[in-house]
Design a protein around this motif. Structure first.
Motif, PDB file in Angstrom:
ATOM      1  N   THR A 286      -3.785  11.850  -2.974  1.00 45.28           N
ATOM      2  CA  THR A 286      -3.561  11.591  -4.367  1.00 45.28           C
ATOM      3  C   THR A 286      -3.518  10.180  -4.990  1.00 45.28           C
ATOM      4  O   THR A 286      -3.395   9.805  -5.862  1.00 45.28           O
ATOM      5  N   GLY A 287      -3.378   9.127  -3.955  1.00 43.46           N
ATOM      6  CA  GLY A 287      -3.220   7.723  -4.558  1.00 43.46           C
ATOM      7  C   GLY A 287      -4.253   7.178  -4.793  1.00 43.46           C
ATOM      8  O   GLY A 287      -5.625   7.658  -4.705  1.00 43.46           O
ATOM      9  N   SER A 288      -4.254   5.587  -5.137  1.00 41.31           N
ATOM     10  CA  SER A 288      -5.251   5.114  -5.267  1.00 41.31           C
ATOM     11  C   SER A 288      -6.026   4.385  -4.265  1.00 41.31           C
ATOM     12  O   SER A 288      -5.362   3.365  -3.416  1.00 41.31           O
ATOM     13  N   ARG A 289      -7.392   4.539  -4.138  1.00 39.47           N
ATOM     14  CA  ARG A 289      -8.204   3.939  -3.210  1.00 39.47           C
ATOM     15  C   ARG A 289      -7.958   2.372  -3.502  1.00 39.47           C
ATOM     16  O   ARG A 289      -8.269   1.623  -2.322  1.00 39.47           O
ATOM     17  N   ALA A 290      -8.123   1.903  -4.516  1.00 38.57           N
ATOM     18  CA  ALA A 290      -8.102   0.225  -4.833  1.00 38.57           C
ATOM     19  C   ALA A 290      -6.805  -0.094  -4.072  1.00 38.57           C
ATOM     20  O   ALA A 290      -6.782  -1.211  -3.431  1.00 38.57           O
ATOM     21  N   LEU A 291      -5.481   0.599  -4.176  1.00 38.07           N
ATOM     22  CA  LEU A 291      -4.244   0.090  -3.389  1.00 38.07           C
ATOM     23  C   LEU A 291      -4.632   0.319  -1.903  1.00 38.07           C
ATOM     24  O   LEU A 291      -4.305  -0.720  -1.310  1.00 38.07           O
ATOM     25  N   ALA A 292      -5.128   1.189  -1.510  1.00 37.90           N
ATOM     26  CA  ALA A 292      -5.393   1.443   0.111  1.00 37.90           C
ATOM     27  C   ALA A 292      -6.339   0.243   0.471  1.00 37.90           C
ATOM     28  O   ALA A 292      -6.083  -0.186   1.632  1.00 37.90           O
ATOM     29  N   ALA A 298       1.050   0.493   1.527  1.00 44.03           N
ATOM     30  CA  ALA A 298       1.446   0.579  -0.005  1.00 44.03           C
ATOM     31  C   ALA A 298       1.645   2.241  -0.315  1.00 44.03           C
ATOM     32  O   ALA A 298       0.786   2.975   0.041  1.00 44.03           O
ATOM     33  N   TYR A 299       2.789   2.528  -0.424  1.00 38.93           N
ATOM     34  CA  TYR A 299       3.374   3.826  -0.814  1.00 38.93           C
ATOM     35  C   TYR A 299       2.454   4.587  -1.819  1.00 38.93           C
ATOM     36  O   TYR A 299       2.430   5.949  -1.523  1.00 38.93           O
ATOM     37  N   PHE A 300       1.973   4.008  -2.682  1.00 39.34           N
ATOM     38  CA  PHE A 300       1.087   4.571  -3.743  1.00 39.34           C
ATOM     39  C   PHE A 300      -0.539   4.331  -3.497  1.00 39.34           C
ATOM     40  O   PHE A 300      -1.326   4.481  -4.594  1.00 39.34           O
ATOM     41  N   ASP A 336       0.811   2.174 -13.686  1.00 37.55           N
ATOM     42  CA  ASP A 336       1.043   0.919 -13.080  1.00 37.55           C
ATOM     43  C   ASP A 336       0.533   0.664 -11.774  1.00 37.55           C
ATOM     44  O   ASP A 336       1.534   1.375 -11.064  1.00 37.55           O
ATOM     45  N   PHE A 337      -0.461  -0.095 -11.204  1.00 35.57           N
ATOM     46  CA  PHE A 337      -0.832  -0.103  -9.884  1.00 35.57           C
ATOM     47  C   PHE A 337      -0.381  -1.597  -9.282  1.00 35.57           C
ATOM     48  O   PHE A 337      -0.849  -1.918  -8.373  1.00 35.57           O
ATOM     49  N   THR A 338       0.406  -2.219  -9.823  1.00 37.19           N
ATOM     50  CA  THR A 338       1.006  -3.711  -9.349  1.00 37.19           C
ATOM     51  C   THR A 338       1.521  -3.522  -8.239  1.00 37.19           C
ATOM     52  O   THR A 338       2.618  -2.416  -8.124  1.00 37.19           O
ATOM     53  N   TYR A 339       1.492  -4.224  -6.958  1.00 32.07           N
ATOM     54  CA  TYR A 339       2.024  -3.809  -5.894  1.00 32.07           C
ATOM     55  C   TYR A 339       2.423  -5.162  -5.113  1.00 32.07           C
ATOM     56  O   TYR A 339       1.436  -6.059  -4.843  1.00 32.07           O
TER      57      TYR A 339
END
Length: 509
Positions: A286-292, A298-300, A336-339
């Motif tokens: 369910t999380g964001s591919r861009a974060l992955a 990254a937990y989201f 917000d996808f700031t990590y």
């Protein structure tokens, strides 16, 4: 026959999984009759059924029924790369009897249904002296058969009834809806009568969960089944409410915190943790591919299998569901996808929606910087007290007590706004028709991504209308039709089950 083959496999798998509990002669194997002759052997096998039920909730498979609604849809990259799965949102030719994603969901449920039926038969004929223990096991087995049959019947319609006492009579053919729902209701009444009010092992259900599911069955049953009954639903939900065992947590976000697992609001949740094989990988999906792409820790981060529709994540002023001040919005959806100070970009070849709003409820901050988000393992809710209140309110409205119904909805909304309903946000003076229209949005706000939306749309007759208007992929294809209220019986079932032929396929497929 597919159902028969799968149930036979279940016996083998469940017996194998329970070897630690059984005292066996190393040179022999327990026959089925020997296994079921003693409560000591039945108990771990019932546990195996519940472990299987939980494992169905994991990973990609545990989210399949949430695809193709007005609440959630697949991310663009998923749609681009997996045409069979994409059909669950497009409602095109890939949503067919050959669809393997749906076949896996059909197949995964029947072994536990079969084994529950075997256990029920054995327990009803068991003569051991420990009647109290036998009763609890009967309640547990009856609950699992009912819960899985309810889910299967909601999505596929007429289904086989597995009853060992009637196998020669019923075989493995699809049975009339009236008979299917009679079994579901009777099983749940047996469960309600035999389950205790508390269980040390949270894997197992309690009496109040059976009452709540009985309410759900009477509320959700198709009109054609003859089982929809708002008075009965109201009575069963009312038993949960008047029990005094449950209450809403003060803070909505706490409902999804590992620190508040199995809280006063939870009638039942599937138990997971961050350690394999008890993790559930829901955040992975369910999380964001861009974060992955930036950091696997990254937990989201994730892979965009299930993302909110624009209707689900937008404010009312932009054509969505969210009212100003509703705290459920930011607790349920990530904007917000700031990590670690970095806002990811979308690399070439991705779908383009990787930084659009995503599901937040299943983010597991415990893995942040320590484990891959594949190890996400927060509990997954099944039935919450707020759901009981909203369902009870629906029953009251359908029975002509709309003003009373508004009070129960306002209980849920008061928590949503931080403990005090702002002026104009309380429900008051609605007509019965207005209440019907508004309760679906309220259920989405409260229960988003918890697995009830497709059933809600089917039972209210809103699936085609709402999905066509609000699901990006369904709107793009324009092919969703009334027959899509049911899934197709898998082709492999038709090929291997001598009691289900091509003529028994759901219309339209």
């Amino acid at each position: 026959m597919k159902v028969k083959i799968l149930t036979a496999m279940a016996c083998v798998m469940l017996l194998t999984s329970c070897t630690d509990f059984l005292e066996e002669d190393p040179n022999t194997a327990l026959t089925e009759e020997q296994t079921f002759s003693k409560l000591d052997n039945i108990e771990p096998l019932v546990l195996g059924m519940y472990s299987s039920w939980r494992n169905i909730q994991k990973d990609r498979g545990g989210l399949m029924f949430q695809l193709g609604t007005d609440e959630t849809q697949q991310g663009a990259f998923q749609v681009m790369t997996t045409p069979g799965q994409a059909g669950l949102d497009y409602y095109n030719g890939f949503l067919s009897q050959e669809n393997t994603a749906l076949a896996e969901q059909w197949d995964s449920r029947w072994p536990s249904v079969h084994y529950a039926a075997q256990a029920i038969y054995a327990l009803n004929n068991n003569t051991e002296a420990d009647a109290a223990r036998r009763s609890i096991l009967l309640g547990e087995a009856s609950f699992i058969r009912a819960s899985l049959m309810f889910e299967l019947a909601q999505y596929w319609g007429e289904i086989p009834i597995l009853d060992q006492a009637r196998t020669k009579e019923l075989g493995y053919a699809r049975q009339p809806l009236k008979d299917v729902y009679t079994y579901i209701i009777n099983d749940l009444k047996v469960a309600e009568a035999n389950l205790p009010t508390t269980q040390k092992n949270l894997t197992f259900p309690v009496k109040y969960l059976a009452q709540a599911l009985l309410g759900k069955v009477f509320l959700y049953a198709p009109e054609a089944s003859g089982a929809r009954d708002y008075t009965q639903a109201k009575e069963w939900f009312g038993k949960v409410i008047t029990s005094g065992k449950y209450s809403l947590l003060a803070n909505y976000a706490d409902v999804f915190s590992p620190d508040h697992a199995n809280s006063s609001e939870s009638l039942y949740e599937f138990q997971f943790n961050n350690t394999y094989p008890d993790n559930n990988q829901i955040q992975w999906q369910t999380g964001s591919r861009a974060l992955a792409n930036i950091d696997q820790y990254a937990y989201f981060g994730g892979y965009d299998l299930l993302v909110p529709t624009k209707y689900c994540y937008s404010d009312k002023t932009n054509g969505g569901i969210w009212e100003p001040g509703d705290k459920r919005k930011d607790a349920s959806i990530r904007y917000d996808f700031t990590y670690k100070g970095i806002t990811p970009t979308i690399p070439a070849g991705f779908g383009g929606d990787e930084l659009d709003p995503h599901v937040k409820k299943y983010e597991d901050i415990r893995v942040d910087g320590k484990q891959s988000f594949w190890n996400s393992g927060k509990n997954k809710p099944y039935i919450r007290y707020s759901d009981v209140l909203l369902c009870y309110a629906e029953c009251l409205n359908e029975l002509g007590s709309t003003s009373d119904a508004e009070g129960y909805v306002n209980q849920v909304r008061t928590r949503a706004f931080g403990g005090t309903l702002p002026t104009g946000m309380e429900w008051s003076g609605l007509s019965q028709a207005d209440f019907r229209d508004r309760i679906l949005d309220e259920r989405m706000r409260e229960l988003a991504f918890e697995g009830w939306r497709r059933m809600d749309l089917i039972r209210t007759g809103k699936l085609v209308q709402n999905v066509k208007a609000r699901n990006k992929w369904a709107a793009e294809s324009g092919t969703i039709a009334d027959f899509h209220n049911r899934y197709p019986i898998p082709l492999v079932e038709i090929q291997q089950n001598q009691d289900i032929g091509p003529e028994d396929q759901n219309p339209g497929y």
